[in-house]
Design a protein around this motif. Structure first.
Motif, PDB file in Angstrom:
ATOM      1  N   ARG A   2      10.720  30.919  73.041  1.00 34.96           N
ATOM      2  CA  ARG A   2      10.985  29.454  72.954  1.00 34.96           C
ATOM      3  C   ARG A   2      12.574  29.310  73.532  1.00 34.96           C
ATOM      4  O   ARG A   2      13.228  30.141  73.169  1.00 34.96           O
ATOM      5  CB  ARG A   2      11.194  29.256  71.403  1.00 34.96           C
ATOM      6  N   ALA A   3      12.722  28.250  74.254  1.00 36.88           N
ATOM      7  CA  ALA A   3      13.827  27.851  74.663  1.00 36.88           C
ATOM      8  C   ALA A   3      14.490  26.754  74.068  1.00 36.88           C
ATOM      9  O   ALA A   3      13.742  25.768  73.620  1.00 36.88           O
ATOM     10  CB  ALA A   3      13.726  27.496  76.182  1.00 36.88           C
ATOM     11  N   THR A   4      15.703  26.916  73.640  1.00 34.59           N
ATOM     12  CA  THR A   4      16.201  25.830  72.815  1.00 34.59           C
ATOM     13  C   THR A   4      17.559  24.930  73.549  1.00 34.59           C
ATOM     14  O   THR A   4      18.394  25.921  73.917  1.00 34.59           O
ATOM     15  CB  THR A   4      16.807  26.480  71.504  1.00 34.59           C
TER      16      THR A   4
ATOM     17  N   SER B 208      10.736  36.864  76.578  1.00 38.36           N
ATOM     18  CA  SER B 208      12.187  36.417  76.478  1.00 38.36           C
ATOM     19  C   SER B 208      12.772  36.321  78.060  1.00 38.36           C
ATOM     20  O   SER B 208      12.052  36.830  79.092  1.00 38.36           O
ATOM     21  CB  SER B 208      13.237  37.229  75.886  1.00 38.36           C
TER      22      SER B 208
ATOM     23  N   SER C 189      13.734  30.993  82.318  1.00 37.04           N
ATOM     24  CA  SER C 189      14.815  30.039  82.469  1.00 37.04           C
ATOM     25  C   SER C 189      13.715  28.760  82.735  1.00 37.04           C
ATOM     26  O   SER C 189      12.989  28.589  83.509  1.00 37.04           O
ATOM     27  CB  SER C 189      15.527  29.962  83.807  1.00 37.04           C
ATOM     28  N   VAL C 190      14.213  27.811  81.694  1.00 37.47           N
ATOM     29  CA  VAL C 190      13.345  26.552  81.559  1.00 37.47           C
ATOM     30  C   VAL C 190      14.556  25.358  81.698  1.00 37.47           C
ATOM     31  O   VAL C 190      15.796  25.321  81.392  1.00 37.47           O
ATOM     32  CB  VAL C 190      12.789  26.320  80.139  1.00 37.47           C
TER      33      VAL C 190
ATOM     34  N   SER D 149      13.544  21.592  72.160  1.00 37.62           N
ATOM     35  CA  SER D 149      12.904  23.123  72.044  1.00 37.62           C
ATOM     36  C   SER D 149      11.645  23.141  72.856  1.00 37.62           C
ATOM     37  O   SER D 149      10.771  22.422  72.672  1.00 37.62           O
ATOM     38  CB  SER D 149      12.677  23.706  70.788  1.00 37.62           C
TER      39      SER D 149
ATOM     40  N   THR E 188      19.423  23.290  81.088  1.00 35.87           N
ATOM     41  CA  THR E 188      18.830  24.594  81.087  1.00 35.87           C
ATOM     42  C   THR E 188      19.133  25.534  79.996  1.00 35.87           C
ATOM     43  O   THR E 188      20.225  25.563  79.457  1.00 35.87           O
ATOM     44  CB  THR E 188      19.177  25.245  82.501  1.00 35.87           C
ATOM     45  N   ALA E 189      17.912  26.146  79.663  1.00 38.50           N
ATOM     46  CA  ALA E 189      18.125  27.185  78.751  1.00 38.50           C
ATOM     47  C   ALA E 189      17.166  28.282  78.915  1.00 38.50           C
ATOM     48  O   ALA E 189      15.950  28.066  79.815  1.00 38.50           O
ATOM     49  CB  ALA E 189      17.773  26.573  77.372  1.00 38.50           C
ATOM     50  N   SER E 190      17.158  29.486  78.430  1.00 46.59           N
ATOM     51  CA  SER E 190      16.453  30.707  78.482  1.00 46.59           C
ATOM     52  C   SER E 190      15.579  30.932  77.290  1.00 46.59           C
ATOM     53  O   SER E 190      15.970  30.619  75.885  1.00 46.59           O
ATOM     54  CB  SER E 190      17.096  31.883  78.999  1.00 46.59           C
ATOM     55  N   THR E 191      14.418  31.308  77.276  1.00 44.58           N
ATOM     56  CA  THR E 191      13.689  31.654  76.380  1.00 44.58           C
ATOM     57  C   THR E 191      13.964  32.888  75.389  1.00 44.58           C
ATOM     58  O   THR E 191      14.570  33.851  75.951  1.00 44.58           O
ATOM     59  CB  THR E 191      12.222  31.916  76.673  1.00 44.58           C
ATOM     60  N   ASN E 192      13.861  32.991  74.093  1.00 48.50           N
ATOM     61  CA  ASN E 192      14.434  33.951  73.345  1.00 48.50           C
ATOM     62  C   ASN E 192      13.037  34.876  73.314  1.00 48.50           C
ATOM     63  O   ASN E 192      12.145  34.839  73.831  1.00 48.50           O
ATOM     64  CB  ASN E 192      14.771  33.627  71.927  1.00 48.50           C
TER      65      ASN E 192
END
Length: 386
Positions: free
Chosen positions: A257-259, A231, A234-235, A217, A249-253
């Motif tokens: 936070r990106a998990t 939110s 893109s990370v 994370s 790749t994941a996006s922040t909530n």
């Protein structure tokens, strides 16, 4: 208003007549007084009386140029001679000052009846601002914190918080100031805009072809390292060598936070690190190192796709292991596993009789048809778990 005179017969008639007249006159004056009564005198204020407000009530962490307006109001009665109020500035804020050229200059203004004077300031963080005052009911006294000519004015703390500027009042010449019964004003310090990324849960060692656990994370942060709740950012994760085969790749909530719950690396390697990046933000530094190894158990199948190019051809492939993930693995320190001459099966062998559970590395050595042996292959880190 007329007065009724009543004649009373008898020996004492004259004195009784006077008494009746006096009683009627007193009653009349009492009635007249109640009809024309002026306003009642207001009670004096007590220690702890009054209210204090502040504007603005929200600022950004580490921001400069802030000016705060504190307004004290007498609400219950008049403050007599000897009265004063105190306002405490918490540590971490700009030092308040009675000098106009200083960033934290405090200026006092208000109703003439309050008897406004220059404040006195004491302490070394927190600081106490004291202002003598004789405000009457409804009168207001204004303290402007950061009113000076210094362009920085008041600098907010760099950590998000709710700061209480404790306010107290003393009525008259005796006793100590008492915290306002109505409460003290508060200023909320919020995080700034997202400017960088930071690992919350870094990578841990895992097996090739299997999602790394626990999930990695990454948190959005402002320039001071405070979490930023934005939110949809893109990370992307990038390894120090090789590639991430899925889950990079994941996006922040809503908490910023990106998990990454499905990071899979198919190629075994040791000493890897990850870096997280996002458009417009400062990337994280390298994560802590981790290993991706091949998980094996007793009876594991080993194969090799070696060839001899234009040489005499591969006759056999032998497999060896050494303890630990790193270091050379040669005839001086290896342990034989098995060998194969079957090119059709990619020189497959079955690894039985494995050593105790732990970390090892495997190498393969091929021999051609004129008995020339190759150098050991690059080692493959494996984790034995039986």
């Amino acid at each position: 208003m007329s007065i009724l005179w009543k004649k009373v017969e008898g020996r004492t008639g004259t004195s009784r007549l006077r008494r009746v007249a006096v009683a009627a006159l007193v009653a009349a004056l009492a009635t007249l007084g109640s009809m024309n009564a002026g306003p009642a005198f207001a009670a004096n204020a007590g220690s702890g009386d009054g209210t204090m407000s502040v504007s603005p009530a929200t600022v950004v962490a580490g921001s400069t140029g802030n000016q705060f307006t504190f307004v004290f109001k007498a609400t219950t009665g008049k403050f007599t001679t000897g009265s004063f109020i105190t306002l405490t500035v918490p540590a971490g804020w700009t030092q308040p000052s009675a000098t106009s050229g200083n960033a934290g200059f405090v200026q006092v203004s208000g109703a003439l009846s309050c008897g406004s004077v220059s404040p006195s300031i004491s302490g070394s963080g927190p600081w106490t601002i004291t202002v003598a005052q004789t405000c009457d009911v409804g009168d207001q006294l204004t303290l402007t914190y950061g009113a000076g000519t210094n362009a920085t004015h008041v600098t907010a703390p760099t950590t998000p918080q709710t700061a209480t500027f404790t306010t107290a009042s003393r009525a008259g010449n005796n006793g100590s100031a008492v915290n306002l019964t109505a409460g003290s004003p508060q200023v909320t310090v919020t995080a700034g805009a997202a400017s960088k990324l930071s690992f919350v849960q870094g990578p841990t060692s895992g097996s090739a072809g299997t999602a790394l656990t626990p999930a990695i994370s990454v948190q959005l942060q402002d320039q001071y390292g405070n979490p930023v709740s934005t939110s949809g950012v893109s990370v992307t994760l990038t390894p120090s060598t090789g590639v991430i085969d899925s889950g990079a790749t994941a996006s922040t909530n809503g908490s910023g936070r990106a998990t990454f719950s499905g990071v899979v690396i198919n190629t075994a390697a040791v000493g890897l690190t990850l870096t997280a990046s996002a458009s417009g933000l400062t990337s994280t530094g390298p994560s802590s190192t981790f290993n991706v190894t091949v998980a094996v158990a007793n009876g594991a199948t080993l194969t090799d796709t070696t060839d001899d190019g234009s040489g005499s051809g591969v006759k056999s492939v032998a497999y060896y292991y050494c303890a630990g993930f790193s270091g050379s693995c040669t005839s001086s320190n290896w342990t034989p596993i098995a060998s194969s001459t079957s090119a059709a099966t990619n020189y497959r062998v079955i690894w039985g009789g494995q050593p105790v559970n732990g970390s090892y590395r495997l190498v393969a050595v091929s021999t051609d048809n004129v008995t020339n042996a190759s150098q050991p292959s690059s080692s493959i880190p494996v984790t034995i778990s039986n």
